[in-house]
Design a protein around this motif. Sequence first.
Motif, PDB file in Angstrom:
ATOM      1  N   GLN A 297       0.851  -1.183   0.000  1.00 55.90           N
ATOM      2  CA  GLN A 297       0.000   0.000   0.000  1.00 55.90           C
ATOM      3  C   GLN A 297       0.886   1.232   0.000  1.00 55.90           C
ATOM      4  O   GLN A 297       1.863   1.293   0.734  1.00 55.90           O
ATOM      5  CB  GLN A 297      -0.897   0.034   1.235  1.00 55.90           C
ATOM      6  CG  GLN A 297      -1.917  -1.060   1.280  1.00 55.90           C
ATOM      7  CD  GLN A 297      -2.764  -0.997   2.550  1.00 55.90           C
ATOM      8  OE1 GLN A 297      -2.478  -0.261   3.493  1.00 55.90           O
ATOM      9  NE2 GLN A 297      -3.812  -1.797   2.562  1.00 55.90           N
ATOM     10  N   LEU A 298       0.541   2.199  -0.833  1.00 53.26           N
ATOM     11  CA  LEU A 298       1.262   3.465  -0.906  1.00 53.26           C
ATOM     12  C   LEU A 298       0.233   4.576  -0.720  1.00 53.26           C
ATOM     13  O   LEU A 298      -0.741   4.643  -1.469  1.00 53.26           O
ATOM     14  CB  LEU A 298       1.946   3.638  -2.266  1.00 53.26           C
ATOM     15  CG  LEU A 298       2.948   2.552  -2.661  1.00 53.26           C
ATOM     16  CD1 LEU A 298       2.316   1.576  -3.620  1.00 53.26           C
ATOM     17  CD2 LEU A 298       4.172   3.169  -3.262  1.00 53.26           C
TER      18      LEU A 298
ATOM     19  N   GLN B 244      -5.768  12.306   1.285  1.00 53.76           N
ATOM     20  CA  GLN B 244      -4.747  11.295   1.011  1.00 53.76           C
ATOM     21  C   GLN B 244      -5.273  10.347  -0.059  1.00 53.76           C
ATOM     22  O   GLN B 244      -6.452   9.983  -0.048  1.00 53.76           O
ATOM     23  CB  GLN B 244      -4.431  10.482   2.279  1.00 53.76           C
ATOM     24  CG  GLN B 244      -3.769  11.271   3.382  1.00 53.76           C
ATOM     25  CD  GLN B 244      -2.304  11.513   3.094  1.00 53.76           C
ATOM     26  OE1 GLN B 244      -1.571  10.620   2.681  1.00 53.76           O
ATOM     27  NE2 GLN B 244      -1.866  12.743   3.308  1.00 53.76           N
ATOM     28  N   ARG B 245      -4.436   9.942  -0.979  1.00 58.67           N
ATOM     29  CA  ARG B 245      -4.788   8.953  -1.997  1.00 58.67           C
ATOM     30  C   ARG B 245      -4.082   7.646  -1.654  1.00 58.67           C
ATOM     31  O   ARG B 245      -2.928   7.661  -1.231  1.00 58.67           O
ATOM     32  CB  ARG B 245      -4.359   9.410  -3.389  1.00 58.67           C
ATOM     33  CG  ARG B 245      -4.961  10.730  -3.813  1.00 58.67           C
ATOM     34  CD  ARG B 245      -6.437  10.606  -4.069  1.00 58.67           C
ATOM     35  NE  ARG B 245      -6.963  11.877  -4.563  1.00 58.67           N
ATOM     36  CZ  ARG B 245      -8.182  12.278  -4.372  1.00 58.67           C
ATOM     37  NH1 ARG B 245      -9.041  11.535  -3.703  1.00 58.67           N
ATOM     38  NH2 ARG B 245      -8.581  13.434  -4.844  1.00 58.67           N
TER      39      ARG B 245
ATOM     40  N   TYR C  84      -0.411  -2.107  -4.780  1.00 59.61           N
ATOM     41  CA  TYR C  84       0.321  -2.898  -5.765  1.00 59.61           C
ATOM     42  C   TYR C  84       0.160  -4.352  -5.367  1.00 59.61           C
ATOM     43  O   TYR C  84       0.472  -4.750  -4.240  1.00 59.61           O
ATOM     44  CB  TYR C  84       1.808  -2.505  -5.775  1.00 59.61           C
ATOM     45  CG  TYR C  84       2.636  -3.451  -6.600  1.00 59.61           C
ATOM     46  CD1 TYR C  84       2.694  -3.321  -7.983  1.00 59.61           C
ATOM     47  CD2 TYR C  84       3.329  -4.496  -6.004  1.00 59.61           C
ATOM     48  CE1 TYR C  84       3.434  -4.196  -8.748  1.00 59.61           C
ATOM     49  CE2 TYR C  84       4.075  -5.381  -6.769  1.00 59.61           C
ATOM     50  CZ  TYR C  84       4.123  -5.230  -8.143  1.00 59.61           C
ATOM     51  OH  TYR C  84       4.849  -6.101  -8.896  1.00 59.61           O
ATOM     52  N   HIS C  85      -0.369  -5.158  -6.291  1.00 65.11           N
ATOM     53  CA  HIS C  85      -0.558  -6.585  -6.032  1.00 65.11           C
ATOM     54  C   HIS C  85      -0.460  -7.337  -7.363  1.00 65.11           C
ATOM     55  O   HIS C  85      -1.113  -6.961  -8.341  1.00 65.11           O
ATOM     56  CB  HIS C  85      -1.918  -6.827  -5.374  1.00 65.11           C
ATOM     57  CG  HIS C  85      -2.172  -8.261  -5.048  1.00 65.11           C
ATOM     58  ND1 HIS C  85      -1.608  -8.865  -3.942  1.00 65.11           N
ATOM     59  CD2 HIS C  85      -2.898  -9.201  -5.685  1.00 65.11           C
ATOM     60  CE1 HIS C  85      -1.994 -10.126  -3.915  1.00 65.11           C
ATOM     61  NE2 HIS C  85      -2.769 -10.352  -4.957  1.00 65.11           N
ATOM     62  N   ASP C  86       0.364  -8.365  -7.381  1.00 59.99           N
ATOM     63  CA  ASP C  86       0.530  -9.205  -8.585  1.00 59.99           C
ATOM     64  C   ASP C  86       0.834  -8.393  -9.841  1.00 59.99           C
ATOM     65  O   ASP C  86       0.289  -8.648 -10.907  1.00 59.99           O
ATOM     66  CB  ASP C  86      -0.717 -10.068  -8.825  1.00 59.99           C
ATOM     67  CG  ASP C  86      -0.790 -11.253  -7.864  1.00 59.99           C
ATOM     68  OD1 ASP C  86       0.264 -11.653  -7.329  1.00 59.99           O
ATOM     69  OD2 ASP C  86      -1.910 -11.755  -7.651  1.00 59.99           O
TER      70      ASP C  86
ATOM     71  N   GLU D 230      -7.301   3.619  -5.060  1.00 55.19           N
ATOM     72  CA  GLU D 230      -8.534   3.582  -4.298  1.00 55.19           C
ATOM     73  C   GLU D 230      -9.511   2.567  -4.881  1.00 55.19           C
ATOM     74  O   GLU D 230     -10.693   2.831  -5.061  1.00 55.19           O
ATOM     75  CB  GLU D 230      -9.118   4.983  -4.183  1.00 55.19           C
ATOM     76  CG  GLU D 230      -8.145   5.887  -3.438  1.00 55.19           C
ATOM     77  CD  GLU D 230      -8.540   7.336  -3.378  1.00 55.19           C
ATOM     78  OE1 GLU D 230      -9.526   7.749  -4.008  1.00 55.19           O
ATOM     79  OE2 GLU D 230      -7.824   8.065  -2.663  1.00 55.19           O
ATOM     80  N   GLY D 231      -8.972   1.369  -5.204  1.00 53.64           N
ATOM     81  CA  GLY D 231      -9.782   0.257  -5.682  1.00 53.64           C
ATOM     82  C   GLY D 231     -10.020   0.205  -7.175  1.00 53.64           C
ATOM     83  O   GLY D 231     -10.584  -0.760  -7.679  1.00 53.64           O
ATOM     84  N   VAL D 232      -9.594   1.204  -7.928  1.00 57.92           N
ATOM     85  CA  VAL D 232      -9.794   1.230  -9.381  1.00 57.92           C
ATOM     86  C   VAL D 232      -8.459   0.926 -10.057  1.00 57.92           C
ATOM     87  O   VAL D 232      -7.471   1.631  -9.834  1.00 57.92           O
ATOM     88  CB  VAL D 232     -10.331   2.600  -9.847  1.00 57.92           C
ATOM     89  CG1 VAL D 232     -10.467   2.639 -11.366  1.00 57.92           C
ATOM     90  CG2 VAL D 232     -11.656   2.914  -9.171  1.00 57.92           C
TER      91      VAL D 232
END
Length: 176
Positions: free
Chosen positions: A131-132, A143-144, A148-150, A156-158
């Motif tokens: 998470q960044l 804050q945004r 990062y995953h795979d 924000e989920g998009v």
Amino acid sequence: MRHLGHTLRLSRIFWGPFATLALVAGISTMAQAQQTQAQQTRFGPVAISKDRITWRGHAVHPVLTGNSGLMLSPSIAMGDSDIVVVQSIGGSLCPATFAVLQVSRKKEQHTNFFGTCSDIVHTKVVGNTLQLRMPSMHTNGVQRTYTYHDGLVSKEGVLLNSPCTKGICENYFGDE
């Protein structure tokens, strides 16, 4: 530079009475420092060489190239791989954008640059997800959150659809 639930502040622009002199001197010093900047991972060194990111001495593909320069965060262990956050140093309109480089025993993968243009990023590993969080450059106090995953980045989920073009991942002016 700090990681794992801390703040990364990899660059900051100085403006003062001698800004031009400091900026010219700073670019020269920064360029020299970047030529030797490297971070050791469990799977070999990640380094900056001629304004490009290398892993184990070979340029990553597609090529990651910065705006005014590149900086590397210390490596972050995430499961059976290591993460290095790469900062593209910008100018006064967009001080920084970020890419995530993930290396393991046999391969590397990375994202294109993303971010709000802020050069302040808070990182946190949760399982196999990085998470960044960074402040919005357009809305005070907001804050945004990027994840990062795979090999993929979401804001924000998009899911962000920002592929590298013509074999090059270049800096751009943020995604806000």
